[in-house]
Design a protein around this motif. Structure first.
Motif, PDB file in Angstrom:
ATOM      1  N   VAL A 156       0.864  -1.186   0.000  1.00 19.63           N
ATOM      2  CA  VAL A 156       0.000   0.000   0.000  1.00 19.63           C
ATOM      3  C   VAL A 156       0.898   1.232   0.000  1.00 19.63           C
ATOM      4  O   VAL A 156       2.001   1.208   0.543  1.00 19.63           O
ATOM      5  N   SER A 157       0.445   2.298  -0.631  1.00 13.84           N
ATOM      6  CA  SER A 157       1.279   3.494  -0.703  1.00 13.84           C
ATOM      7  C   SER A 157       0.478   4.740  -0.345  1.00 13.84           C
ATOM      8  O   SER A 157      -0.753   4.712  -0.290  1.00 13.84           O
ATOM      9  N   THR A 158       1.210   5.810  -0.140  1.00 13.91           N
ATOM     10  CA  THR A 158       0.584   7.095   0.186  1.00 13.91           C
ATOM     11  C   THR A 158       0.461   7.984  -1.050  1.00 13.91           C
ATOM     12  O   THR A 158       0.092   9.147  -0.932  1.00 13.91           O
ATOM     13  N   TRP A 159       0.757   7.439  -2.236  1.00 13.02           N
ATOM     14  CA  TRP A 159       0.805   8.245  -3.454  1.00 13.02           C
ATOM     15  C   TRP A 159      -0.324   7.890  -4.427  1.00 13.02           C
ATOM     16  O   TRP A 159      -0.737   6.725  -4.500  1.00 13.02           O
ATOM     17  N   ALA A 173       6.086   5.108   1.547  1.00 11.44           N
ATOM     18  CA  ALA A 173       5.599   6.369   2.110  1.00 11.44           C
ATOM     19  C   ALA A 173       6.770   7.246   2.517  1.00 11.44           C
ATOM     20  O   ALA A 173       7.936   6.858   2.426  1.00 11.44           O
ATOM     21  N   ALA A 174       6.433   8.428   2.988  1.00  9.12           N
ATOM     22  CA  ALA A 174       7.389   9.307   3.657  1.00  9.12           C
ATOM     23  C   ALA A 174       7.133   9.153   5.152  1.00  9.12           C
ATOM     24  O   ALA A 174       6.036   9.461   5.644  1.00  9.12           O
ATOM     25  N   ASP A 175       8.134   8.698   5.883  1.00  4.78           N
ATOM     26  CA  ASP A 175       7.923   8.334   7.281  1.00  4.78           C
ATOM     27  C   ASP A 175       7.639   9.518   8.192  1.00  4.78           C
ATOM     28  O   ASP A 175       7.199   9.325   9.335  1.00  4.78           O
ATOM     29  N   TYR A 176       7.857  10.747   7.739  1.00  2.69           N
ATOM     30  CA  TYR A 176       7.507  11.876   8.610  1.00  2.69           C
ATOM     31  C   TYR A 176       5.996  12.040   8.746  1.00  2.69           C
ATOM     32  O   TYR A 176       5.523  12.767   9.610  1.00  2.69           O
ATOM     33  N   TYR A 177       5.228  11.319   7.925  1.00  2.00           N
ATOM     34  CA  TYR A 177       3.778  11.332   8.088  1.00  2.00           C
ATOM     35  C   TYR A 177       3.377  10.764   9.454  1.00  2.00           C
ATOM     36  O   TYR A 177       2.275  11.024   9.940  1.00  2.00           O
ATOM     37  N   TRP A 178       4.260   9.978  10.063  1.00  2.49           N
ATOM     38  CA  TRP A 178       3.908   9.286  11.312  1.00  2.49           C
ATOM     39  C   TRP A 178       4.454  10.008  12.543  1.00  2.49           C
ATOM     40  O   TRP A 178       4.497   9.430  13.627  1.00  2.49           O
ATOM     41  N   LYS A 179       4.873  11.252  12.416  1.00  3.55           N
ATOM     42  CA  LYS A 179       5.491  11.938  13.547  1.00  3.55           C
ATOM     43  C   LYS A 179       4.525  12.107  14.717  1.00  3.55           C
ATOM     44  O   LYS A 179       4.955  12.290  15.850  1.00  3.55           O
ATOM     45  N   GLY A 180       3.217  12.029  14.468  1.00  2.00           N
ATOM     46  CA  GLY A 180       2.254  12.078  15.555  1.00  2.00           C
ATOM     47  C   GLY A 180       2.333  10.846  16.448  1.00  2.00           C
ATOM     48  O   GLY A 180       1.953  10.891  17.619  1.00  2.00           O
ATOM     49  N   LYS A 181       2.853   9.757  15.895  1.00  2.00           N
ATOM     50  CA  LYS A 181       3.050   8.540  16.678  1.00  2.00           C
ATOM     51  C   LYS A 181       4.328   8.639  17.500  1.00  2.00           C
ATOM     52  O   LYS A 181       4.399   8.152  18.622  1.00  2.00           O
ATOM     53  N   HIS A 182       5.358   9.237  16.904  1.00  2.00           N
ATOM     54  CA  HIS A 182       6.629   9.477  17.589  1.00  2.00           C
ATOM     55  C   HIS A 182       7.388  10.496  16.756  1.00  2.00           C
ATOM     56  O   HIS A 182       7.557  10.293  15.546  1.00  2.00           O
ATOM     57  N   GLU A 197      12.722  20.272   3.747  1.00  2.00           N
ATOM     58  CA  GLU A 197      13.039  18.946   3.211  1.00  2.00           C
ATOM     59  C   GLU A 197      14.212  19.028   2.237  1.00  2.00           C
ATOM     60  O   GLU A 197      14.031  19.019   1.029  1.00  2.00           O
ATOM     61  N   PRO A 198      15.421  19.079   2.752  1.00  2.00           N
ATOM     62  CA  PRO A 198      16.582  19.172   1.866  1.00  2.00           C
ATOM     63  C   PRO A 198      16.992  17.847   1.232  1.00  2.00           C
ATOM     64  O   PRO A 198      17.875  17.815   0.380  1.00  2.00           O
ATOM     65  N   GLY A 199      16.360  16.772   1.626  1.00  2.00           N
ATOM     66  CA  GLY A 199      16.668  15.464   1.041  1.00  2.00           C
ATOM     67  C   GLY A 199      15.641  14.465   1.512  1.00  2.00           C
ATOM     68  O   GLY A 199      15.929  13.590   2.333  1.00  2.00           O
ATOM     69  N   ALA A 200      14.425  14.582   0.993  1.00  2.00           N
ATOM     70  CA  ALA A 200      13.303  13.801   1.520  1.00  2.00           C
ATOM     71  C   ALA A 200      13.424  12.329   1.140  1.00  2.00           C
ATOM     72  O   ALA A 200      13.166  11.924   0.004  1.00  2.00           O
ATOM     73  N   MET A 201      13.805  11.525   2.105  1.00  2.00           N
ATOM     74  CA  MET A 201      13.972  10.088   1.895  1.00  2.00           C
ATOM     75  C   MET A 201      12.630   9.376   2.042  1.00  2.00           C
ATOM     76  O   MET A 201      11.878   9.634   2.985  1.00  2.00           O
ATOM     77  N   LEU A 202      12.328   8.499   1.112  1.00  2.00           N
ATOM     78  CA  LEU A 202      11.112   7.690   1.176  1.00  2.00           C
ATOM     79  C   LEU A 202      11.455   6.310   1.710  1.00  2.00           C
ATOM     80  O   LEU A 202      12.617   5.894   1.688  1.00  2.00           O
ATOM     81  N   ALA A 203      10.433   5.620   2.181  1.00  2.00           N
ATOM     82  CA  ALA A 203      10.681   4.361   2.882  1.00  2.00           C
ATOM     83  C   ALA A 203       9.806   3.235   2.369  1.00  2.00           C
ATOM     84  O   ALA A 203       8.657   3.445   1.969  1.00  2.00           O
ATOM     85  N   ALA A 204      10.380   2.037   2.418  1.00  2.00           N
ATOM     86  CA  ALA A 204       9.598   0.810   2.334  1.00  2.00           C
ATOM     87  C   ALA A 204       9.470   0.312   3.764  1.00  2.00           C
ATOM     88  O   ALA A 204      10.460  -0.101   4.379  1.00  2.00           O
ATOM     89  N   GLY A 205       8.263   0.399   4.307  1.00  2.00           N
ATOM     90  CA  GLY A 205       8.003  -0.086   5.654  1.00  2.00           C
ATOM     91  C   GLY A 205       7.439  -1.495   5.576  1.00  2.00           C
ATOM     92  O   GLY A 205       6.408  -1.719   4.949  1.00  2.00           O
TER      93      GLY A 205
END
Length: 363
Positions: A37-40, A96-105, A240-248
């Motif tokens: 699943v993706s955020t895009w 996804a971009a993991d900063y979407y989850w900053k509300g979790k931590h 975001e000087p280097g926005a890293m995306l993630a495979a979670g």
């Protein structure tokens, strides 16, 4: 035919028959179903197509043993529900971009990008050789995840605005789509940050529900047609000087894989991390030229005074972030060390070379 040859031929046939009865079930057992699943949005340039390319590469590299079902944002779950879908085991991987989850931590933000953070080459160095991956693993394990680098968009633009931004005061009362700790920085300046998935930004900008937005860079932003609602395009983005995306990856699923299958996923993610950045670098320049020449976009540079205000606000945000937990502090301290050590080297290598090259060529 001699009796000896007949017996030999029969033995070979028996072995072959036995092998055929064993091979089919063995192959069937090796097949692994993977839901991504993706955020895009589907087919969205760079982000969406990169996630889809990663999914296809997993199938290709496993010679079809990985049976991939890919779902873009909203096709199976909402964009921001991807984390819980994978953490729960309902799907195996998110992109996804993991900063979407900053509300979790709040530490999740560091594994995409933070204000005044690391560039593409710097974050790669931190994750691979500066202790970043171990900290990411520790953070992710609390949510039953294993995360890998899987794309990057490089230094992002500062955003699209309906008005010129001449001072930090112009951010007061501004409703701007900007996630992560970058949104917290603008909040310190009196703005109202809004977190929206990519597929909802245009409609909110057109309707006036938001006054400004950042997204990625010229290639992506042109596809989103933000210029139809806002003509002032600011650079560089501090957020975001280097926005890293993630495979979670679901951790239980990950730990159940063979060493070889883990290596396939790691290799596919690493390749996408490289390919996506190359694609953005190849296409952003031409897209910016078209935005200016064909769409009448006004390119503007944030003033030093505005950037100084960003820096002061970012210091406040970081001071609050590290108070969250021991892990948040350790992630931040490791990030700061990488920024000093790797950044110190790039200052006298990449940056100085580019300065001299541009000077000589008159760029």
């Amino acid at each position: 035919m001699k009796r000896r040859d007949l017996l030999k031929g029969g033995a070979v046939a028996a072995v072959a028959a036995g092998a055929s009865t064993l091979t089919a079930p063995a192959i069937a057992q090796q097949r692994i179903e993977i839901t991504i699943v993706s955020t895009w949005p589907r087919d969205f340039p760079g982000l969406g197509t990169g996630a889809q390319r990663f999914a296809q590469r997993l199938s290709d590299m496993s010679d079809g043993r990985f049976e991939i079902s890919y779902f873009a944002a909203g096709e199976r779950v909402g964009a921001f529900d991807s984390f819980d879908e994978v953490a729960s085991g309902n799907a195996q991987i998110y992109h996804a971009a993991d900063y979407y989850w900053k509300g979790k931590h709040p530490a999740w933000a560091y594994f995409t990008s933070v204000p005044f953070g690391l560039t593409y080459t710097e974050i790669n160095a931190w994750i691979r050789f500066g202790g970043g991956q171990a900290l990411w693993d520790e953070l992710a394990a609390d949510s039953d995840l294993k995360n890998l680098m899987c794309g990057n968009t490089g230094v992002q633009m500062g955003g699209w605005f309906r008005k010129e931004m001449n001072s930090a005061d112009d951010f007061k009362g501004l409703k701007m789509r900007i996630p992560g700790l970058g949104g917290d920085v603008l909040s310190k300046l009196g703005a109202s940050p809004v977190s929206l998935p990519g597929g909802q930004i245009y409609e909110n900008l057109i309707s006036g529900a938001i006054d400004a937005t950042e997204w990625v860079g010229p290639w992506n932003d042109a596809a989103m047609k933000f210029y139809e609602a806002a003509k002032y395009y600011y650079y560089p983005g501090m957020h975001e000087p280097g926005a890293m995306l993630a495979a979670g990856i679901n951790k239980d699923f990950w730990e159940g894989l063979s060493t070889a299958d883990k290596a396939i996923i790691e290799a596919a993610a690493s390749m996408e991390n490289d390919v996506m950045m190359a694609e953005y670098n190849a296409k952003n320049g031409a897209s910016l030229t078209k935005l200016i020449n064909e769409q009448g976009v006004q390119l503007r540079k944030f003033s030093d005074d505005i950037y100084d205000s960003f820096g002061q606000a970012a210091a406040e945000v970081f001071a609050e972030t590290v108070e969250h937990s021991d892990l948040a502090r350790r992630v931040h301290d490791s990030f700061v060390q990488a920024r000093a050590e790797v950044g110190g080297w790039t200052k006298i290598s990449d940056q100085e070379y580019l300065r001299q090259r541009n000077r000589v060529l008159g760029v």
